[in-house]
Every structure is written in C-alpha cells, then in structure tokens.
Design a protein around this motif. Structure first.
Motif, mmCIF file in Angstrom:
data_model
loop_
_atom_site.group_PDB
_atom_site.id
_atom_site.type_symbol
_atom_site.label_atom_id
_atom_site.label_comp_id
_atom_site.label_asym_id
_atom_site.label_seq_id
_atom_site.Cartn_x
_atom_site.Cartn_y
_atom_site.Cartn_z
ATOM 1 N N GLU A 61 0.723 -1.213 0.127
ATOM 2 C CA GLU A 61 0.028 -0.022 -0.067
ATOM 3 C C GLU A 61 0.768 1.044 0.014
ATOM 4 O OE1 GLU A 61 -1.943 -3.650 1.214
ATOM 5 O OE2 GLU A 61 -0.527 -2.704 2.109
ATOM 6 N N GLU A 62 2.070 1.146 0.755
ATOM 7 C CA GLU A 62 2.678 2.344 0.802
ATOM 8 C C GLU A 62 3.484 2.602 -0.437
ATOM 9 O OE1 GLU A 62 5.315 3.211 4.769
ATOM 10 O OE2 GLU A 62 5.051 1.142 4.290
ATOM 11 N N LEU A 63 3.822 1.558 -1.290
ATOM 12 C CA LEU A 63 4.560 1.630 -2.576
ATOM 13 C C LEU A 63 3.559 2.315 -3.685
ATOM 14 C CD1 LEU A 63 6.702 -1.531 -2.390
ATOM 15 C CD2 LEU A 63 7.631 0.799 -2.638
ATOM 16 N N ARG A 64 2.190 1.654 -3.407
ATOM 17 C CA ARG A 64 1.358 2.346 -4.545
ATOM 18 C C ARG A 64 0.999 3.697 -4.199
ATOM 19 N NH1 ARG A 64 -0.406 -3.359 -4.091
ATOM 20 N NH2 ARG A 64 -1.861 -2.939 -2.067
ATOM 21 N N ALA A 65 0.931 4.075 -2.774
ATOM 22 C CA ALA A 65 0.697 5.544 -2.516
ATOM 23 C C ALA A 65 1.777 6.370 -3.091
ATOM 24 C CB ALA A 65 0.516 5.611 -1.010
ATOM 25 N N GLY A 66 2.967 5.680 -3.207
ATOM 26 C CA GLY A 66 4.272 6.175 -3.612
ATOM 27 C C GLY A 66 4.145 6.654 -5.242
ATOM 28 N N ARG A 67 3.489 6.040 -5.801
ATOM 29 C CA ARG A 67 3.055 6.296 -7.092
ATOM 30 C C ARG A 67 2.536 7.459 -7.505
ATOM 31 N NH1 ARG A 67 -1.271 6.091 -10.833
ATOM 32 N NH2 ARG A 67 -0.728 5.386 -12.897
ATOM 33 N N GLN A 68 1.598 7.944 -6.816
ATOM 34 C CA GLN A 68 1.097 9.261 -7.100
ATOM 35 C C GLN A 68 2.044 10.569 -6.472
ATOM 36 O OE1 GLN A 68 -1.889 10.042 -8.871
ATOM 37 N NE2 GLN A 68 -0.961 11.977 -8.440
ATOM 38 N N ARG A 69 2.801 10.166 -5.531
ATOM 39 C CA ARG A 69 3.731 11.123 -4.878
ATOM 40 C C ARG A 69 4.810 11.380 -5.958
ATOM 41 N NH1 ARG A 69 8.676 11.669 -3.368
ATOM 42 N NH2 ARG A 69 9.467 12.847 -1.859
ATOM 43 N N LEU A 70 5.245 10.413 -6.529
ATOM 44 C CA LEU A 70 6.047 10.433 -7.478
ATOM 45 C C LEU A 70 5.633 11.030 -8.926
ATOM 46 C CD1 LEU A 70 9.081 9.674 -9.017
ATOM 47 C CD2 LEU A 70 8.308 7.490 -9.896
ATOM 48 N N LEU A 71 4.371 10.843 -9.123
ATOM 49 C CA LEU A 71 3.931 11.574 -10.576
ATOM 50 C C LEU A 71 3.675 12.992 -10.245
ATOM 51 C CD1 LEU A 71 1.131 9.054 -11.415
ATOM 52 C CD2 LEU A 71 3.170 9.492 -12.480
ATOM 53 N N ASP A 72 3.227 13.520 -8.976
ATOM 54 C CA ASP A 72 3.263 14.746 -8.737
ATOM 55 C C ASP A 72 4.553 15.574 -8.620
ATOM 56 O OD1 ASP A 72 0.688 14.425 -8.056
ATOM 57 O OD2 ASP A 72 0.743 14.475 -5.878
ATOM 58 N N VAL A 73 5.813 14.678 -8.134
ATOM 59 C CA VAL A 73 7.137 15.382 -8.397
ATOM 60 C C VAL A 73 7.642 15.370 -9.780
ATOM 61 C CG1 VAL A 73 9.489 14.701 -7.971
ATOM 62 C CG2 VAL A 73 7.868 14.518 -6.221
ATOM 63 N N ILE A 74 7.118 14.506 -10.698
ATOM 64 C CA ILE A 74 7.632 14.568 -12.268
ATOM 65 C C ILE A 74 6.889 15.666 -12.661
ATOM 66 C CG2 ILE A 74 7.502 13.558 -14.427
ATOM 67 C CD1 ILE A 74 7.915 10.690 -12.565
ATOM 68 N N ALA A 75 5.580 15.952 -12.466
ATOM 69 C CA ALA A 75 4.518 16.963 -13.257
ATOM 70 C C ALA A 75 5.156 18.368 -12.486
ATOM 71 C CB ALA A 75 3.292 16.865 -12.758
ATOM 72 N N GLU A 76 5.826 18.239 -11.442
ATOM 73 C CA GLU A 76 6.224 19.671 -10.848
ATOM 74 C C GLU A 76 7.621 20.063 -11.655
ATOM 75 O OE1 GLU A 76 7.764 21.732 -6.888
ATOM 76 O OE2 GLU A 76 6.688 19.961 -6.580
ATOM 77 N N HIS A 77 8.470 18.955 -11.635
ATOM 78 C CA HIS A 77 9.681 19.392 -12.116
ATOM 79 C C HIS A 77 10.363 19.151 -13.593
ATOM 80 C CE1 HIS A 77 11.335 20.399 -8.173
ATOM 81 N NE2 HIS A 77 10.306 19.604 -7.456
ATOM 82 N N ARG A 78 9.448 18.300 -14.208
ATOM 83 C CA ARG A 78 9.350 18.003 -15.670
ATOM 84 C C ARG A 78 10.994 17.338 -16.101
ATOM 85 N NH1 ARG A 78 4.804 17.047 -16.475
ATOM 86 N NH2 ARG A 78 5.080 17.445 -19.031
ATOM 87 N N PRO A 79 11.577 16.393 -15.539
ATOM 88 C CA PRO A 79 12.703 15.984 -15.920
ATOM 89 C C PRO A 79 12.645 15.356 -17.418
ATOM 90 C CG PRO A 79 11.802 14.421 -14.462
ATOM 91 C CD PRO A 79 10.968 15.738 -14.276
ATOM 92 N N ARG A 80 13.669 15.271 -18.116
ATOM 93 C CA ARG A 80 13.731 14.380 -19.329
ATOM 94 C C ARG A 80 13.592 12.844 -19.143
ATOM 95 N NH1 ARG A 80 18.708 17.163 -22.801
ATOM 96 N NH2 ARG A 80 17.721 19.014 -22.867
ATOM 97 N N VAL A 81 14.280 12.511 -18.016
ATOM 98 C CA VAL A 81 14.354 11.040 -18.020
ATOM 99 C C VAL A 81 14.203 10.956 -16.431
ATOM 100 C CG1 VAL A 81 15.748 9.018 -17.642
ATOM 101 C CG2 VAL A 81 15.786 10.377 -19.972
#
Length: 188
Positions: free
Chosen positions: A103-123
C-alpha cells in the motif's frame, strides 16, 4: 563517521528532502530512505551503497562525492548543476526496503507522479524493479528503457545500488545509469 544501531534506529520513519533543482534532466528515484540516509539527510548515503561510485564510474559526475557523513552544500549544488535530481517512491526511512507495505509503494506512485509533473525531468530512472512493479501494477516490467513515458518523461528502470542487491556490481550499475544519463543529455 559512524552511528550506533540505537542512533540509526532513532531515524526510523524520518524523511529526507528531495534533491531537485531547476532544469533537472535526470531524476533518480530510490525506493525509500535508509536509516543512514535519514541520519545524514543525504540520499544513498550508506557507506556500502554504490550509487555515487557508479555515477563517478559512468562519467555522470567527474569527482568523488563522500556522502557517508552527508553531502556538502557544494556537492548538492554540483549535482543540481549537472542536471541530476534524487527523490524516493516512499518518503519514510526504514532499515530495509522490504519493511514497506504494498500500500505504501502504491501510494508512492502518486507522490512520484506529482514530483515529475512539478519538475519536468527529461528522464526518470527508478532504482528498484520490484518496488516499481508493485507501485505501478506492472508485474512484468523489465529493466531498461520502458516503452511508455511517465508524466511526459522517458522512463528507465535501473538496478538499486544498495549493497543488499547482490545481482549488481558498481560497473554494471554504472552501465545502466550511463544509459539513462545519455538519454537525458547529461552525458554523451
């Protein structure tokens, strides 16, 4: 610098801030902070962790970074100016990643998606195949470049640099990290 077991245990469940600056090109994603990482507030800080030696061997960084006592502000700026960022799927520190629940790992998915959306890395390079499989519900995912992007970023699954990952060597980690770094434009 060293810590007693009791000192390290006192850092259980603490968090470590992301190391991400403007213009991040390559975002490394760990599973979660270890206790040594929480104690030093430095990602992948344990002396047995091969992350920074692999970055050096791959040519992603051109100097040794002594992280066991915590990166210096200069070291952090250096990584940011190289276009390197570091975050985790799950923010809370544990002694071992296998202490995390699905459950923690699945919740981490959304956290990561939010970080990526905010910072827009290439990779985005996720260092932990099993954790990725659970977090993203992709049981058959394999290491390497993934066919689908993640929030607009190219997605790579790379081996975890923990000393507990006996399948990887510093040299093999360097090869995998270099491939992701080339894709991001960090190295040629």
């Amino acid at each position: 610098m060293g810590f007693t077991r009791a000192e390290l245990e006192s850092y259980r469940n603490r968090t470590v801030p992301d190391l991400i600056g403007p213009g991040v090109l390559l975002l490394f994603v760990g599973i979660n902070p270890g206790l040594w990482t929480a104690a030093t507030q430095t990602h992948f800080a344990h002396p047995g962790n091969r992350f920074y030696p692999a970055l050096r061997l791959a040519g992603i960084v051109d100097r040794d970074l002594d992280r066991s006592a915590g990166l210096t502000d200069d070291d952090r700026r250096y990584l940011i100016t190289r276009g390197i960022g570091i975050t985790n799927l799950v923010p809370r520190a544990t002694a071992r990643a296998d202490e995390l629940t699905p459950e923690e790992l699945r919740a981490g998915r959304q956290r990561l998606l939010d970080v990526i959306a905010e910072h827009r890395p290439r990779v985005v390079a996720v260092a932990g195949l099993s954790a990725y499989r659970i977090a993203f519900g992709r049981a058959k995912a394999r290491a390497g470049r993934q066919p689908e992007p993640i929030s607009g970023a190219e997605l790579w699954l790379v081996p975890n640099p923990s000393g507990l990952n006996a399948h990887a060597t510093t040299a093999s980690l360097a090869e995998d990290y270099a491939a992701a770094a080339r894709a991001a434009g960090v190295i040629t």
